[in-house]
Motif scaffolding. Structure first.
Motif, mmCIF file in Angstrom:
data_model
loop_
_atom_site.group_PDB
_atom_site.id
_atom_site.type_symbol
_atom_site.label_atom_id
_atom_site.label_comp_id
_atom_site.label_asym_id
_atom_site.label_seq_id
_atom_site.Cartn_x
_atom_site.Cartn_y
_atom_site.Cartn_z
ATOM 1 N N UNK A 177 0.860 -1.182 0.000
ATOM 2 C CA UNK A 177 0.000 0.000 0.000
ATOM 3 C C UNK A 177 0.893 1.227 0.000
ATOM 4 N N UNK A 178 1.162 1.755 -1.201
ATOM 5 C CA UNK A 178 2.093 2.869 -1.308
ATOM 6 C C UNK A 178 3.483 2.421 -0.933
ATOM 7 N N UNK A 179 4.051 3.065 0.093
ATOM 8 C CA UNK A 179 5.381 2.686 0.559
ATOM 9 C C UNK A 179 5.341 1.654 1.682
ATOM 10 N N UNK A 180 4.140 1.225 2.077
ATOM 11 C CA UNK A 180 3.992 0.268 3.165
ATOM 12 C C UNK A 180 3.862 -1.153 2.623
ATOM 13 N N UNK A 181 4.684 -2.046 3.163
ATOM 14 C CA UNK A 181 4.666 -3.453 2.779
ATOM 15 C C UNK A 181 4.372 -4.268 4.024
ATOM 16 N N UNK A 182 3.351 -5.105 3.965
ATOM 17 C CA UNK A 182 2.968 -5.874 5.145
ATOM 18 C C UNK A 182 2.672 -7.320 4.779
ATOM 19 N N UNK A 183 2.801 -8.194 5.772
ATOM 20 C CA UNK A 183 2.486 -9.598 5.580
ATOM 21 C C UNK A 183 1.787 -10.119 6.821
ATOM 22 N N UNK A 184 0.661 -10.762 6.621
ATOM 23 C CA UNK A 184 -0.094 -11.368 7.715
ATOM 24 C C UNK A 184 0.166 -12.868 7.691
ATOM 25 N N UNK A 185 0.614 -13.408 8.827
ATOM 26 C CA UNK A 185 0.924 -14.839 8.880
ATOM 27 C C UNK A 185 -0.280 -15.678 8.483
ATOM 28 N N UNK A 186 -1.467 -15.198 8.783
ATOM 29 C CA UNK A 186 -2.670 -15.949 8.447
ATOM 30 C C UNK A 186 -2.848 -16.091 6.941
ATOM 31 N N UNK A 187 -2.189 -15.238 6.170
ATOM 32 C CA UNK A 187 -2.296 -15.304 4.712
ATOM 33 C C UNK A 187 -1.232 -16.215 4.095
ATOM 34 N N UNK A 188 -0.356 -16.774 4.915
ATOM 35 C CA UNK A 188 0.665 -17.695 4.403
ATOM 36 C C UNK A 188 -0.001 -19.003 3.959
#
Length: 323
Positions: free
Chosen positions: A97-108
């Motif tokens: 999202x723009x300059x923000x990069x995120x990862x949710x373990x639940x999405x692994x």
């Protein structure tokens, strides 16, 4: 002396040479090599690129390449039979999202792909064991066995008979996980890993015997703990499968390092011998091959003698004859 094929690679194609140097894992089938390389695409998603090479009279030729989502655990995450390339990966879905990069373990998620000789995906099983990651894989004939882990240890049994439609036949959930799988008979797998609780806490080292004779209902028919929870332990076999030693058709040995929470004479590096009987697995003997921290790096077994190499010294140990 440098082998001739490596001289040819360097002289013929610098790009091929650089790929081989930067590879993550490589597997070989007859005159064909397939190597993998972990990358990120422009959207920061994890991908693994695979390259197929063939040895010819004129040198090494780049035949095809492809890509799959995710990353592999180790070399056992890949298999190639000359016609189909199979690969199992863990995929961490990333949100940008723009300059923000995120990862949710639940999405692994965890995936299995089948590629043809053009390195194009022709079959797949995706989104297995959400929130978990692959701990071990073994391809045996037209079957794949995949262990994932977060809180429990699901063992997936996947039928690859139809390359375009791989199918999950069965799933076994037990506490802990196996970091290494080894076939001991056509329908029995040895698993080396850790015990645990149903809430995901890791415990003692263990050796399990999995019965996969019925792919729809795999079973853990035996489980043997190494220290009964009285010590910290680990096995190098997860990182170096060559330290697993087959002694006979029904007997094998696995290295473990045992470190008591309070020092005692039992601390040290061991090879533990196991035997397959009509009642399941049993422990036969423990052979001390070093002190704590010596880290077993390799071993072989010849005429009733263990030859062990660790990062401190080499040793020779004679064993009681196995029956």
């Amino acid at each position: 002396m440098v082998p001739d094929q490596y001289k040819i690679i360097e002289k013929q194609d610098e790009q091929i040479s650089n790929l081989i140097k930067s590879k993550e894992e490589i597997i070989k089938s007859n005159k064909t090599n397939v190597l993998s390389l972990k990358l990120q695409n422009e959207k920061y998603q994890e991908i693994t690129k695979v390259y197929r090479f063939e040895y010819t009279d004129s040198g090494v030729k780049h035949m095809a390449e492809g890509k799959v989502n995710g990353y592999i655990n180790n070399q056992f995450s890949m298999s190639y039979d000359g016609e189909y390339f199979r690969i199992a990966t863990t995929y961490n879905k990333v949100t940008v999202d723009g300059n923000n990069i995120s990862m949710n373990v639940e999405d692994r998620v965890n995936n299995l792909y089948i590629l043809n000789n053009s390195m194009q995906i022709i079959g797949k099983v995706e989104d297995m064991a959400k929130g978990e990651l692959i701990k071990s894989v073994r391809f045996i004939g037209n079957m794949a066995y995949i262990v994932t882990f977060r809180q429990t240890d699901p063992l997936f049994v996947i039928d690859l008979t139809d390359p375009e439609n791989p199918t999950v036949k069965g799933e076994l959930k037990i506490p802990g996980f196996s970091e290494y799988l080894h076939p001991i008979t056509e329908n029995l797998l040895v698993g080396v890993g850790r015990d645990g609780t149903m809430t995901g806490e890791n415990g003692d080292c263990k050796v399990s015997l999995f019965d996969v004779s019925n792919p729809y209902e795999p079973k853990e028919s035996s489980v043997l703990k190494v220290s009964d929870g009285k010590a910290y332990c680990y096995s190098t076999v997860a990182d170096n499968h060559k330290t697993y030693i087959t002694l006979s058709s029904n007997e094998f040995a696995v290295p473990f390092s045992i470190d008591g929470y309070v020092y005692n004479d039992n601390d040290g590096d061991y090879y533990i011998r196991y035997k397959l009987t009509s009642d399941g697995l049993c422990e036969v003997a423990r052979l001390k091959v070093g002190d704590n921290g010596s880290q077993i790096m390799g071993a072989t077994y010849v005429e009733n003698i263990f030859y062990v190499v660790n990062n401190c010294f080499s040793s020779v140990r004679k064993c009681a004859k196995h029956g």
